[in-house]
Scaffold this active site. Sequence first.
Site, PDB file in Angstrom:
ATOM      1  N   ARG A  34      11.618  -2.050  10.447  1.00 18.59           N
ATOM      2  CA  ARG A  34      10.726  -1.541  12.267  1.00 18.59           C
ATOM      3  C   ARG A  34      10.101  -2.364  12.648  1.00 18.59           C
ATOM      4  O   ARG A  34      10.347  -3.934  12.540  1.00 18.59           O
ATOM      5  CB  ARG A  34       9.015  -1.492  11.114  1.00 18.59           C
ATOM      6  CG  ARG A  34       8.965   0.222  10.323  1.00 18.59           C
ATOM      7  CD  ARG A  34       7.518   0.013   9.976  1.00 18.59           C
ATOM      8  NE  ARG A  34       6.294  -0.942  10.238  1.00 18.59           N
ATOM      9  CZ  ARG A  34       5.254  -0.558   9.765  1.00 18.59           C
ATOM     10  NH1 ARG A  34       5.237   0.446   8.463  1.00 18.59           N
ATOM     11  NH2 ARG A  34       4.078  -1.331   9.536  1.00 18.59           N
ATOM     12  N   ARG A  60      -0.201  -9.254  12.628  1.00 18.36           N
ATOM     13  CA  ARG A  60      -0.944  -8.040  12.246  1.00 18.36           C
ATOM     14  C   ARG A  60      -1.829  -8.973  11.021  1.00 18.36           C
ATOM     15  O   ARG A  60      -3.027  -8.222  10.613  1.00 18.36           O
ATOM     16  CB  ARG A  60       0.190  -7.645  11.314  1.00 18.36           C
ATOM     17  CG  ARG A  60       0.733  -6.573  13.084  1.00 18.36           C
ATOM     18  CD  ARG A  60       2.268  -6.271  12.212  1.00 18.36           C
ATOM     19  NE  ARG A  60       1.622  -5.601  11.431  1.00 18.36           N
ATOM     20  CZ  ARG A  60       2.966  -4.727  10.243  1.00 18.36           C
ATOM     21  NH1 ARG A  60       4.420  -5.456  10.675  1.00 18.36           N
ATOM     22  NH2 ARG A  60       2.851  -4.483   9.347  1.00 18.36           N
ATOM     23  N   LYS A 117       0.577  -1.203  -0.274  1.00 18.77           N
ATOM     24  CA  LYS A 117      -0.338   0.157   0.427  1.00 18.77           C
ATOM     25  C   LYS A 117       1.060   1.502  -0.354  1.00 18.77           C
ATOM     26  O   LYS A 117       0.926   2.264  -1.268  1.00 18.77           O
ATOM     27  CB  LYS A 117      -0.957   0.047   0.951  1.00 18.77           C
ATOM     28  CG  LYS A 117      -2.097  -1.565   1.224  1.00 18.77           C
ATOM     29  CD  LYS A 117      -2.893  -0.977   2.606  1.00 18.77           C
ATOM     30  CE  LYS A 117      -2.084  -1.121   3.840  1.00 18.77           C
ATOM     31  NZ  LYS A 117      -1.389  -2.457   3.786  1.00 18.77           N
ATOM     32  N   ARG A 142      -9.832   0.573   9.079  1.00 21.08           N
ATOM     33  CA  ARG A 142      -8.921  -0.205   8.767  1.00 21.08           C
ATOM     34  C   ARG A 142      -9.982  -0.984   9.677  1.00 21.08           C
ATOM     35  O   ARG A 142     -10.187  -2.779  10.134  1.00 21.08           O
ATOM     36  CB  ARG A 142      -7.924  -0.592   9.652  1.00 21.08           C
ATOM     37  CG  ARG A 142      -7.236  -1.178   9.687  1.00 21.08           C
ATOM     38  CD  ARG A 142      -5.854  -0.096  10.082  1.00 21.08           C
ATOM     39  NE  ARG A 142      -4.318  -1.538   9.371  1.00 21.08           N
ATOM     40  CZ  ARG A 142      -3.117  -1.228   9.472  1.00 21.08           C
ATOM     41  NH1 ARG A 142      -3.481   0.669   8.860  1.00 21.08           N
ATOM     42  NH2 ARG A 142      -2.460  -1.712   9.395  1.00 21.08           N
ATOM     43  N   ARG A 183      12.167  -5.980   4.429  1.00 23.84           N
ATOM     44  CA  ARG A 183      11.521  -4.911   4.252  1.00 23.84           C
ATOM     45  C   ARG A 183      12.839  -3.675   5.118  1.00 23.84           C
ATOM     46  O   ARG A 183      13.260  -4.009   6.578  1.00 23.84           O
ATOM     47  CB  ARG A 183      10.116  -4.352   4.824  1.00 23.84           C
ATOM     48  CG  ARG A 183       9.986  -2.873   4.505  1.00 23.84           C
ATOM     49  CD  ARG A 183       8.170  -2.471   4.987  1.00 23.84           C
ATOM     50  NE  ARG A 183       7.520  -3.193   6.246  1.00 23.84           N
ATOM     51  CZ  ARG A 183       6.111  -3.188   6.327  1.00 23.84           C
ATOM     52  NH1 ARG A 183       5.497  -2.156   5.443  1.00 23.84           N
ATOM     53  NH2 ARG A 183       5.789  -3.153   7.147  1.00 23.84           N
TER      54      ARG A 183
END
Length: 212
Positions: free
Chosen positions: A156, A167, A13, A88, A123
């Site tokens: 992160r 998650r 996203k 969300r 990431r």
Amino acid sequence: MKLVFLGPPGAGKGTQAMGVAEHYGIAHISTGDMLRSEIREGTSLGREAQAYMDKGELVPDSVIVGMVKNRIAQEDCKNGFLLDGFPRTVPQAEALDQMGVRIDLVVSIEVRDEAIVKRMSGRRVCDCCGASYHVEFNPSKDGKTCDKDGTVLTQRKDDQPEVVLDRLSTYHQQTEPIKSYYKGTGKLRLVDGEQPVSEVTDAVFATIDSVQ
Ligand code: AP5
């Protein structure tokens, strides 16, 4: 133009949102980036949010809705905005309707759970501008710093595999039902997020242009 990007954690996203917002001259609103900025600044909202984020849980709707309401009232949102990571939950989607916000299009970037964990471990993010890279699939030019502002890239905290699984579970339970909510309005479009980044970009632009 008012857009919503949906999709599981790590779907891409943020990667897609930056270019889309720039192209259409609209504000990019990432609730995750806003919360991380509150945490960095040590605000009471940030302290409250961190406890949920570290566990892979959602921050309470009451906190998020107020934050987004203030953000979309700002000057740079007059021409439109792209909501990345909001709504969300179905109550958040309802709250957006109650604010009188008319969403033009909801793009759901679809990626299976199996592909997500691999993406998250590679990431790297820029804490300054929020840009997202991947060591293998989407590296920055030198692999260490952000192409846009030269900030050293970091990992992160919530990208550890065990938090990613939490998650994903939160996504399936609380966020995925939003797809039915928006399907009912005729605004939902699905994009295959398991293609190379540039092909996902082409598909996202084609989807947006098809409804303009
Ligand atoms: P948030 O920051 O919004 O996290 P998220 O939705 O879990 O999404 P991510 O930022 O992890 O992923 P993304 O889809 O943007 O993927 P990216 O482009 O980086 O939220 C964090 C937390 O804040 C939540 O867990 C929650 O606690 C809280 N929160 C936020 N909003 C909230 C709300 N509305 N209500 C309640 N709580 C809220 O890409 C991922 C990786 O894949 C990158 O390395 C990238 O380079 C790579 N990649 C991208 N595209 C591709 C591709 N096509 N192929 C291969 N690799 C790719």
